[in-house]
Scaffold this motif. Sequence first.
Motif, PDB file in Angstrom:
ATOM      1  N   GLN A  55       3.127  -0.569   2.915  1.00  0.00           N
ATOM      2  CA  GLN A  55       2.443  -0.830   4.308  1.00  0.00           C
ATOM      3  C   GLN A  55       1.659   0.560   4.601  1.00  0.00           C
ATOM      4  O   GLN A  55       1.853   1.686   4.036  1.00  0.00           O
ATOM      5  N   GLY A  56       0.432   0.368   5.541  1.00  0.00           N
ATOM      6  CA  GLY A  56      -0.107   1.680   5.630  1.00  0.00           C
ATOM      7  C   GLY A  56      -0.918   1.417   6.846  1.00  0.00           C
ATOM      8  O   GLY A  56      -0.994   0.506   7.332  1.00  0.00           O
ATOM      9  N   ASN A  88      -3.695   8.777   8.561  1.00  0.00           N
ATOM     10  CA  ASN A  88      -3.618   7.700   7.446  1.00  0.00           C
ATOM     11  C   ASN A  88      -2.464   7.888   6.516  1.00  0.00           C
ATOM     12  O   ASN A  88      -2.082   9.104   6.259  1.00  0.00           O
ATOM     13  N   TYR A  89      -2.031   6.705   6.190  1.00  0.00           N
ATOM     14  CA  TYR A  89      -0.786   6.944   5.313  1.00  0.00           C
ATOM     15  C   TYR A  89      -0.624   5.373   4.489  1.00  0.00           C
ATOM     16  O   TYR A  89      -0.914   4.520   4.861  1.00  0.00           O
ATOM     17  N   MET A  90       0.007   5.955   3.456  1.00  0.00           N
ATOM     18  CA  MET A  90       0.487   4.517   2.429  1.00  0.00           C
ATOM     19  C   MET A  90       1.872   4.634   1.969  1.00  0.00           C
ATOM     20  O   MET A  90       2.131   5.731   1.432  1.00  0.00           O
ATOM     21  N   ARG A  91       2.723   3.769   2.159  1.00  0.00           N
ATOM     22  CA  ARG A  91       3.947   3.959   2.013  1.00  0.00           C
ATOM     23  C   ARG A  91       4.742   2.575   1.262  1.00  0.00           C
ATOM     24  O   ARG A  91       4.181   1.342   1.850  1.00  0.00           O
ATOM     25  N   VAL A  92       5.351   2.721   0.400  1.00  0.00           N
ATOM     26  CA  VAL A  92       6.258   1.810  -0.212  1.00  0.00           C
ATOM     27  C   VAL A  92       7.422   1.535   0.505  1.00  0.00           C
ATOM     28  O   VAL A  92       8.506   2.463   0.422  1.00  0.00           O
ATOM     29  N   GLY A 131      -0.387  -4.332   5.597  1.00  0.00           N
ATOM     30  CA  GLY A 131       1.029  -4.578   4.647  1.00  0.00           C
ATOM     31  C   GLY A 131       0.618  -5.491   3.381  1.00  0.00           C
ATOM     32  O   GLY A 131       0.013  -6.417   3.710  1.00  0.00           O
ATOM     33  N   ILE A 132       1.271  -5.441   2.471  1.00  0.00           N
ATOM     34  CA  ILE A 132       1.277  -6.074   1.126  1.00  0.00           C
ATOM     35  C   ILE A 132       2.726  -6.364   0.891  1.00  0.00           C
ATOM     36  O   ILE A 132       3.323  -5.269   0.364  1.00  0.00           O
ATOM     37  N   THR A 133       3.257  -7.671   0.729  1.00  0.00           N
ATOM     38  CA  THR A 133       4.410  -7.935   0.124  1.00  0.00           C
ATOM     39  C   THR A 133       4.479  -8.886  -1.071  1.00  0.00           C
ATOM     40  O   THR A 133       3.580  -9.926  -1.114  1.00  0.00           O
ATOM     41  N   ASN A 134       4.879  -8.693  -2.263  1.00  0.00           N
ATOM     42  CA  ASN A 134       4.978  -9.229  -3.378  1.00  0.00           C
ATOM     43  C   ASN A 134       6.210  -9.645  -3.812  1.00  0.00           C
ATOM     44  O   ASN A 134       7.216  -8.558  -3.595  1.00  0.00           O
ATOM     45  N   THR A 135       6.629 -10.843  -3.823  1.00  0.00           N
ATOM     46  CA  THR A 135       7.899 -11.452  -4.402  1.00  0.00           C
ATOM     47  C   THR A 135       8.046 -12.014  -5.588  1.00  0.00           C
ATOM     48  O   THR A 135       7.016 -12.764  -5.990  1.00  0.00           O
ATOM     49  N   PHE A 136       8.895 -11.786  -6.420  1.00  0.00           N
ATOM     50  CA  PHE A 136       9.210 -12.357  -7.866  1.00  0.00           C
ATOM     51  C   PHE A 136      10.521 -13.027  -8.177  1.00  0.00           C
ATOM     52  O   PHE A 136      11.323 -12.388  -7.410  1.00  0.00           O
ATOM     53  N   ASN A 137      10.484 -14.021  -8.436  1.00  0.00           N
ATOM     54  CA  ASN A 137      11.650 -14.840  -8.830  1.00  0.00           C
ATOM     55  C   ASN A 137      11.919 -15.475 -10.200  1.00  0.00           C
ATOM     56  O   ASN A 137      10.848 -15.937 -10.861  1.00  0.00           O
ATOM     57  N   TYR A 138      12.973 -15.244 -10.961  1.00  0.00           N
ATOM     58  CA  TYR A 138      13.172 -15.434 -12.258  1.00  0.00           C
ATOM     59  C   TYR A 138      14.675 -15.807 -12.587  1.00  0.00           C
ATOM     60  O   TYR A 138      15.102 -14.764 -12.672  1.00  0.00           O
ATOM     61  N   LYS A 139      14.914 -17.009 -12.932  1.00  0.00           N
ATOM     62  CA  LYS A 139      16.371 -17.198 -13.466  1.00  0.00           C
ATOM     63  C   LYS A 139      17.621 -16.396 -12.731  1.00  0.00           C
ATOM     64  O   LYS A 139      18.346 -15.862 -13.157  1.00  0.00           O
ATOM     65  N   THR A 160      -1.261  -8.943   4.970  1.00  0.00           N
ATOM     66  CA  THR A 160      -1.497  -8.795   6.624  1.00  0.00           C
ATOM     67  C   THR A 160      -2.529  -7.677   6.833  1.00  0.00           C
ATOM     68  O   THR A 160      -1.793  -6.523   6.504  1.00  0.00           O
ATOM     69  N   ILE A 161      -3.360  -7.789   7.826  1.00  0.00           N
ATOM     70  CA  ILE A 161      -4.241  -6.445   8.184  1.00  0.00           C
ATOM     71  C   ILE A 161      -4.627  -6.995   9.541  1.00  0.00           C
ATOM     72  O   ILE A 161      -4.920  -8.060  10.047  1.00  0.00           O
ATOM     73  N   SER A 162      -4.812  -6.107  10.281  1.00  0.00           N
ATOM     74  CA  SER A 162      -5.253  -6.024  11.674  1.00  0.00           C
ATOM     75  C   SER A 162      -5.945  -4.952  11.911  1.00  0.00           C
ATOM     76  O   SER A 162      -5.819  -3.667  11.449  1.00  0.00           O
ATOM     77  N   HIS A 163      -6.943  -4.852  12.793  1.00  0.00           N
ATOM     78  CA  HIS A 163      -8.000  -4.087  13.370  1.00  0.00           C
ATOM     79  C   HIS A 163      -8.116  -4.168  14.622  1.00  0.00           C
ATOM     80  O   HIS A 163      -8.111  -5.266  15.529  1.00  0.00           O
TER      81      HIS A 163
END
Length: 587
Positions: free
Chosen positions: A440-441, A505-509, A423-431, A320-323
């Motif tokens: 996010q930033g 400006n910032y970038m945070r996990v 913001g960037i969200t990555n999701t992983f699923n395995y067994k 997601t990105i907004s300006h």
Amino acid sequence: KGLSFRTSLNLDNTDNSSRSYVPYTVSGTLQTRTFDPAGKALTANTSGTFNTYKRQTFVNENTLNYNTIINKVHNLSILLGQSYNYDRTDNSSMSSSGGYTSSVIQTLNAASAVTGSSSSTQNILLSYFSRVQYSFSDKYLLSASLREDGSSRFGKDAQYGWFPSASLGWSVVKENFMKNIHAVSDLKLRASFGANGTNNLGSDYAPIPTLVSSGYVFGSTQAVAIGQSPSKIANPDLQWERSVTYDVGMDFGFLQNRITGSFDYYNKLNTKLLLNVQVPEVTGFSTYLSNTGSVRNIGEELELTTHNLVGKFQWNTTITISHNTNKVVALGPGQTQILIPSSFDISNFILKVGQPVNSIFVVKQIGILSAADIANKAPVFGSETEGDPKYQDISGPKGVPDGVIDANDRQIVGHPNPDYTWGITNTFNYKGFDLSVLIQGQNGGSIYSLLGRALTRTGQGFTDNAPSFYLDRWESATQPGAGRVSKVYSTFGRIVNTDWLYSSNYMRVRNITLGYNLSNLIKKGIIQGARIYVTAENFFGHDKYYGGANPDATNTDLSGNANYLAPGDYGGLPLAKSLILGLNITF
């Protein structure tokens, strides 16, 4: 097809009282218990306060709905409605004054003196609304609404406001010419227009001249008569603040919706802003609440989701990105700018036509003064010498320097609102295992930091604590440092300047969550499912804010003026880190 009527009624009567004790203070000295020689307490060290709070709300809403389908392709829905909202709050307070005459009995009957106050406020909102929705084969979509709202918070001649809206949608993917374009799974175009209003005035009685107690001295005597006087200038024409938004956008999907998303462009104009306009103080007041001025916001928003891997191992990404950009379009009649007051210094924020809201307005530092600058009569502030900050001189006629650095050299050097948030969200699923990571930033904003000014103030001594970049300060002509920090110790004073301007400006996990589904390990019975997880919040990140601990911190009102709020950082706390272990059980 059908006609339905719905009415709802809600009555809430909240009655709450509390008793609290606070330290009793006289002339800044904390009153303590005193004892006689036998050790018996004679004077209590607390004053008791008894507060009562009562809130009554009454809400009645009535709606009439009509829905029909014609020839299986025309879908029509019509709604008519009316609502009534009543809200009343009563507050009462009684306190002991001067402590208690008994160390045992600490109710108000044993107080040395009793003070009390009470207040009451109420407002009413009356609304009428309607909506029509139509669709043809779920391909062409139309929606329109109209509402009228009346609020008791406005002047008697301007209590009602009209707020229309309309939207159009076209599901392009359902057209015949799209059937052979297999790469496109979804495509919808839409456009909308809408008007909204706000009655958030901060007071239920903003348009009328409420009364306050005032004293009057007669002649040369010290006798004072207590009477009442208006607390503000009345404005019976005070009305709804209005915002009109135009939006165009699209929703899309490709490759059997392996890639989906949406894009929007909006243009929002706020008019009839509820603004405290400055007036001549001969009126007895410094400001006047009025509907004046306007602000425009223009921006874009994008959301994109990709299903990168499917099957036993799944990987999804959402971006997601907004300006957004905003600017002041108009202020009060004849006004092109308003200097926002400052509790700590001369004004360092400004409302100016054509510029972003609350623009940062300070003198610009452009380096460090050298011996050659001093010899060439470079403009200086006060008694500056070699090694002190070098400021930009812009205050002469038509921008020609006048050779003196003062408050007239202030200029707009930034704004507090970020240009981009993302913001960037990555999701992983395995067994049975799942992992999600949210980053996010923001970019493009600035902070004028009061804490930074305290830590890196001009002229601070070498014994003070300072940020690490002070190691690269100016020490001599042969050791000029990085050109940002002046010498120690300077004595010329200070002026608001970009030395205390920082990037926000910032970038945070923001969040990392690892979980495991325990359903495969338990036999289903009473327990239908279970999941164990661990979450780490705000453990990693990076920013360029060296004037404080958190670029999001706004813990101080920099203006000290309720009419022109200016949030800022004067010692905001660092962002809290959290480690959470949890277990979810479904029965």
